[in-house]
Design a protein around this motif. Structure first.
Motif, PDB file in Angstrom:
ATOM      1  N   ALA A  48       0.831  -1.218   0.000  1.00 34.17           N
ATOM      2  CA  ALA A  48       0.000   0.000   0.000  1.00 34.17           C
ATOM      3  C   ALA A  48       0.858   1.257   0.000  1.00 34.17           C
ATOM      4  CB  ALA A  48      -0.929  -0.016   1.209  1.00 34.17           C
ATOM      5  N   MET A  49       1.880   1.284   0.832  1.00 31.77           N
ATOM      6  CA  MET A  49       2.739   2.468   0.932  1.00 31.77           C
ATOM      7  C   MET A  49       3.540   2.687  -0.348  1.00 31.77           C
ATOM      8  SD  MET A  49       3.962   1.846   4.876  1.00 31.77           S
ATOM      9  CE  MET A  49       4.816   3.385   5.160  1.00 31.77           C
ATOM     10  N   THR A  50       4.002   1.606  -0.953  1.00 32.86           N
ATOM     11  CA  THR A  50       4.793   1.717  -2.187  1.00 32.86           C
ATOM     12  C   THR A  50       3.946   2.230  -3.340  1.00 32.86           C
ATOM     13  OG1 THR A  50       6.207  -0.129  -1.479  1.00 32.86           O
ATOM     14  CG2 THR A  50       6.251   0.446  -3.810  1.00 32.86           C
ATOM     15  N   LYS A  51       2.758   1.680  -3.518  1.00 30.82           N
ATOM     16  CA  LYS A  51       1.908   2.070  -4.638  1.00 30.82           C
ATOM     17  C   LYS A  51       1.419   3.502  -4.522  1.00 30.82           C
ATOM     18  CE  LYS A  51       2.202  -1.308  -7.328  1.00 30.82           C
ATOM     19  NZ  LYS A  51       2.935  -1.092  -8.581  1.00 30.82           N
ATOM     20  N   ALA A  52       1.185   3.955  -3.309  1.00 33.92           N
ATOM     21  CA  ALA A  52       0.744   5.338  -3.123  1.00 33.92           C
ATOM     22  C   ALA A  52       1.819   6.311  -3.623  1.00 33.92           C
ATOM     23  CB  ALA A  52       0.445   5.597  -1.651  1.00 33.92           C
ATOM     24  N   ILE A  53       3.076   5.928  -3.487  1.00 35.76           N
ATOM     25  CA  ILE A  53       4.191   6.792  -3.891  1.00 35.76           C
ATOM     26  C   ILE A  53       4.456   6.715  -5.396  1.00 35.76           C
ATOM     27  CG2 ILE A  53       6.695   7.151  -3.641  1.00 35.76           C
ATOM     28  CD1 ILE A  53       6.389   6.040  -0.750  1.00 35.76           C
ATOM     29  N   LEU A  54       4.330   5.521  -5.964  1.00 35.96           N
ATOM     30  CA  LEU A  54       4.804   5.288  -7.334  1.00 35.96           C
ATOM     31  C   LEU A  54       3.706   5.141  -8.393  1.00 35.96           C
ATOM     32  CD1 LEU A  54       7.649   2.761  -6.467  1.00 35.96           C
ATOM     33  CD2 LEU A  54       7.875   5.191  -6.933  1.00 35.96           C
ATOM     34  N   ALA A  55       2.471   5.504  -8.080  1.00 37.87           N
ATOM     35  CA  ALA A  55       1.365   5.342  -9.026  1.00 37.87           C
ATOM     36  C   ALA A  55       1.611   6.016 -10.384  1.00 37.87           C
ATOM     37  CB  ALA A  55       0.072   5.854  -8.405  1.00 37.87           C
ATOM     38  N   ILE A  95      -8.228   1.069  -8.030  1.00 42.59           N
ATOM     39  CA  ILE A  95      -8.196  -0.379  -8.262  1.00 42.59           C
ATOM     40  C   ILE A  95      -6.778  -0.913  -8.093  1.00 42.59           C
ATOM     41  CG2 ILE A  95      -7.838  -0.198 -10.762  1.00 42.59           C
ATOM     42  CD1 ILE A  95      -9.947  -2.838  -8.929  1.00 42.59           C
ATOM     43  N   ASN A  96      -5.784  -0.050  -8.378  1.00 44.01           N
ATOM     44  CA  ASN A  96      -4.393  -0.464  -8.192  1.00 44.01           C
ATOM     45  C   ASN A  96      -4.106  -0.734  -6.714  1.00 44.01           C
ATOM     46  OD1 ASN A  96      -1.997  -1.158  -9.375  1.00 44.01           O
ATOM     47  ND2 ASN A  96      -1.178   0.909  -9.442  1.00 44.01           N
ATOM     48  N   MET A  97      -4.624   0.129  -5.839  1.00 43.03           N
ATOM     49  CA  MET A  97      -4.446  -0.072  -4.404  1.00 43.03           C
ATOM     50  C   MET A  97      -5.193  -1.304  -3.932  1.00 43.03           C
ATOM     51  SD  MET A  97      -2.405   2.230  -3.150  1.00 43.03           S
ATOM     52  CE  MET A  97      -2.756   2.424  -1.410  1.00 43.03           C
ATOM     53  N   LEU A  98      -6.429  -1.481  -4.445  1.00 38.79           N
ATOM     54  CA  LEU A  98      -7.205  -2.674  -4.092  1.00 38.79           C
ATOM     55  C   LEU A  98      -6.524  -3.944  -4.591  1.00 38.79           C
ATOM     56  CD1 LEU A  98     -10.831  -1.452  -4.912  1.00 38.79           C
ATOM     57  CD2 LEU A  98      -9.842  -1.808  -2.646  1.00 38.79           C
ATOM     58  N   ARG A  99      -5.757  -3.800  -5.689  1.00 38.23           N
ATOM     59  CA  ARG A  99      -5.048  -4.952  -6.254  1.00 38.23           C
ATOM     60  C   ARG A  99      -3.759  -5.246  -5.496  1.00 38.23           C
ATOM     61  NH1 ARG A  99      -0.679  -5.537  -9.685  1.00 38.23           N
ATOM     62  NH2 ARG A  99      -0.421  -3.280  -9.726  1.00 38.23           N
ATOM     63  N   ILE A 100      -2.995  -4.190  -5.213  1.00 35.71           N
ATOM     64  CA  ILE A 100      -1.647  -4.410  -4.702  1.00 35.71           C
ATOM     65  C   ILE A 100      -1.631  -4.865  -3.249  1.00 35.71           C
ATOM     66  CG2 ILE A 100      -1.081  -2.103  -3.821  1.00 35.71           C
ATOM     67  CD1 ILE A 100       1.152  -4.433  -5.964  1.00 35.71           C
ATOM     68  N   SER A 304       9.723   0.879 -17.452  1.00 37.54           N
ATOM     69  CA  SER A 304       9.478  -0.247 -16.546  1.00 37.54           C
ATOM     70  C   SER A 304      10.538  -0.299 -15.450  1.00 37.54           C
ATOM     71  CB  SER A 304       9.488  -1.564 -17.329  1.00 37.54           C
ATOM     72  OG  SER A 304       9.227  -2.659 -16.476  1.00 37.54           O
ATOM     73  N   CYS A 305      11.805  -0.079 -15.836  1.00 38.16           N
ATOM     74  CA  CYS A 305      12.885  -0.088 -14.846  1.00 38.16           C
ATOM     75  C   CYS A 305      12.740   1.077 -13.870  1.00 38.16           C
ATOM     76  CB  CYS A 305      14.242  -0.018 -15.538  1.00 38.16           C
ATOM     77  SG  CYS A 305      14.698  -1.567 -16.349  1.00 38.16           S
ATOM     78  N   LEU A 306      12.321   2.240 -14.406  1.00 39.48           N
ATOM     79  CA  LEU A 306      12.103   3.395 -13.536  1.00 39.48           C
ATOM     80  C   LEU A 306      11.007   3.127 -12.510  1.00 39.48           C
ATOM     81  CD1 LEU A 306      12.303   6.483 -15.931  1.00 39.48           C
ATOM     82  CD2 LEU A 306      13.861   5.887 -14.064  1.00 39.48           C
ATOM     83  N   LYS A 307      10.068   2.267 -12.893  1.00 42.45           N
ATOM     84  CA  LYS A 307       8.983   1.918 -11.971  1.00 42.45           C
ATOM     85  C   LYS A 307       9.368   0.725 -11.092  1.00 42.45           C
ATOM     86  CE  LYS A 307       5.237  -0.804 -11.084  1.00 42.45           C
ATOM     87  NZ  LYS A 307       5.106  -2.265 -11.067  1.00 42.45           N
ATOM     88  N   VAL A 308       9.939  -0.326 -11.716  1.00 45.13           N
ATOM     89  CA  VAL A 308      10.226  -1.570 -10.989  1.00 45.13           C
ATOM     90  C   VAL A 308      11.323  -1.395  -9.947  1.00 45.13           C
ATOM     91  CG1 VAL A 308      11.163  -3.903 -11.229  1.00 45.13           C
ATOM     92  CG2 VAL A 308       9.374  -3.116 -12.780  1.00 45.13           C
ATOM     93  N   GLY A 313      12.669  -1.809  -4.467  1.00 42.57           N
ATOM     94  CA  GLY A 313      13.474  -1.355  -3.341  1.00 42.57           C
ATOM     95  C   GLY A 313      12.633  -0.865  -2.176  1.00 42.57           C
ATOM     96  N   ILE A 314      11.644  -0.012  -2.483  1.00 40.53           N
ATOM     97  CA  ILE A 314      10.797   0.537  -1.422  1.00 40.53           C
ATOM     98  C   ILE A 314       9.949  -0.548  -0.778  1.00 40.53           C
ATOM     99  CG2 ILE A 314       8.882   2.127  -0.961  1.00 40.53           C
ATOM    100  CD1 ILE A 314      10.016   3.894  -3.236  1.00 40.53           C
ATOM    101  N   THR A 315       9.444  -1.475  -1.602  1.00 40.42           N
ATOM    102  CA  THR A 315       8.624  -2.573  -1.056  1.00 40.42           C
ATOM    103  C   THR A 315       9.414  -3.402  -0.053  1.00 40.42           C
ATOM    104  OG1 THR A 315       7.249  -2.729  -3.043  1.00 40.42           O
ATOM    105  CG2 THR A 315       7.337  -4.663  -1.623  1.00 40.42           C
ATOM    106  N   TRP A 316      10.636  -3.805  -0.441  1.00 44.98           N
ATOM    107  CA  TRP A 316      11.443  -4.622   0.467  1.00 44.98           C
ATOM    108  C   TRP A 316      11.844  -3.839   1.717  1.00 44.98           C
ATOM    109  CZ3 TRP A 316      11.467  -9.545   0.747  1.00 44.98           C
ATOM    110  CH2 TRP A 316      11.338 -10.345  -0.392  1.00 44.98           C
TER     111      TRP A 316
END
Length: 333
Positions: A48-55, A95-100, A304-308, A313-316
């Motif tokens: 949740a925290m990662t997706k909020a930052i990188l949407a 939906i991205n937040m509900l998914r992730i 993709s690399c800019l996103k992945v 990194g932030i997720t881990w």
């Protein structure tokens, strides 16, 4: 028989209504005693925290991968802002937040559980002596010591999370790529169901699983291997910044290896929006090569690399932080 008014009032004042509310705090404490629950919850919070930052990066990456709009990151960014305003960068983010949240919770929880289970099974087999199957002159080692618990855990994590959360991925892609045809989540659900039934929510599930298997296996294997190597060298646990770097490198490696499959998967999932949907993954790959050459298989790779990389990194970093906090809380219970 008449009752004096004073006695009537006294009787009423003796009446007391008591409601027993559930003990939410106690229930939470019981849940946190289970290690699997801690890992599951840590994954959900990290996601949740990662997706909020990188949407915004996710929106740009999806558009570039499926061939919508500009072929450049900056061009795609300004195109979205010009047509949809700043909020367009967060298109499909609900939906991205509900998914992730469920995806990361299931994925990280499954990885930890399967990795731990495989390791324990291997240890028990090692303690009980060698297990071999003799077929004629051929002797097969059944100890399975050659199997990597990390690789098995990574593969299982990708498969389980994909099977459970794929419909949310389909919804997110439709909302991101064609906002006019799918203006809201409820209308998108109705339209997908009307056009394809339940199967519409699992469009592209086969290529997704095929693409997810190498990505997920490589992703977790790289992270755990680099993390163990760095800890061995330092002889202490990694800092949050080092976890961020290790996570980013593992995401970069896994994404680069599996990116052509990701391009084909996205083509299959949203191809119907453009009136041309390849029949299978090989056809999608062939179509990309015919139209754009081999470089087309890596179209959107930079985005993709800019996103992945930051996402991984932030997720881990968040996952390890939340796990440490919740495990420490678990020990105090």
């Amino acid at each position: 028989m008449m009752v004096p008014k004073e006695l009537e009032l006294e009787k009423e004042s003796d009446f007391e209504l008591r409601l027993q509310l559930p003990d939410a705090r106690g229930a939470m404490k019981e849940c946190l005693k289970n290690r699997e629950v801690v890992e599951f919850l840590s994954g959900a919070l990290a996601g949740a925290m990662t997706k909020a930052i990188l949407a915004p990066l996710e929106t740009i990456r999806t558009r570039m991968v499926v061939g919508v709009g500009s072929k450049h990151i900056a061009g795609s960014f300004f195109e979205i802002v010009d047509k949809q305003g700043w909020q367009g960068l967060w298109a499909g983010n609900t939906i991205n937040m509900l998914r992730i949240v469920p995806t990361q919770a299931i994925e990280l929880g499954t990885f930890e559980c399967v990795k731990r289970t495989v390791s324990e099974v291997q240890e028990r087999w090692k303690e009980n002596g060698p297990h071999k199957l003799q077929i004629g002159h051929v002797s097969l080692d059944l100890s399975f010591s050659w199997i990597s618990p990390i690789a098995v855990g990574g593969a299982a994590a990708g498969i389980v999370s994909t099977l459970v959360c794929h419909p949310l991925e389909v919804l997110k892609d439709r909302l991101t790529v064609n906002r006019e045809a799918y203006p809201s989540i409820s209308l998108a659900v109705q339209k997908i169901h009307r056009d394809g039934g339940i199967g519409g929510f699992y469009a592209g599930i086969s290529p997704t699983l095929i693409g997810m298997l190498p990505y997920s296996t490589c992703y977790y294997f790289m992270y755990e291997t680099m993390k163990s190597y760095c800890q061995t060298k330092k002889k202490k646990s990694l800092s949050r910044a080092e976890m961020l770097l290790v996570g980013a490198l593992s995401g970069f490696t896994a994404s680069t290896i599996s990116f052509p499959l990701e391009v084909a998967r996205k083509r299959l999932m949203v191809g119907s929006l453009q009136g041309k949907c390849p029949t299978h993954m090989a056809a999608a790959l062939s179509e990309v090569i015919q139209e754009e050459g081999l470089k087309g298989l890596f179209r959107g790779w930079g985005a993709s690399c800019l996103k992945v990389m930051p996402s991984s990194g932030i997720t881990w970093m968040f996952y390890e932080a939340w796990k440490d906090i919740l495990l420490a809380e678990r020990l105090r219970l």
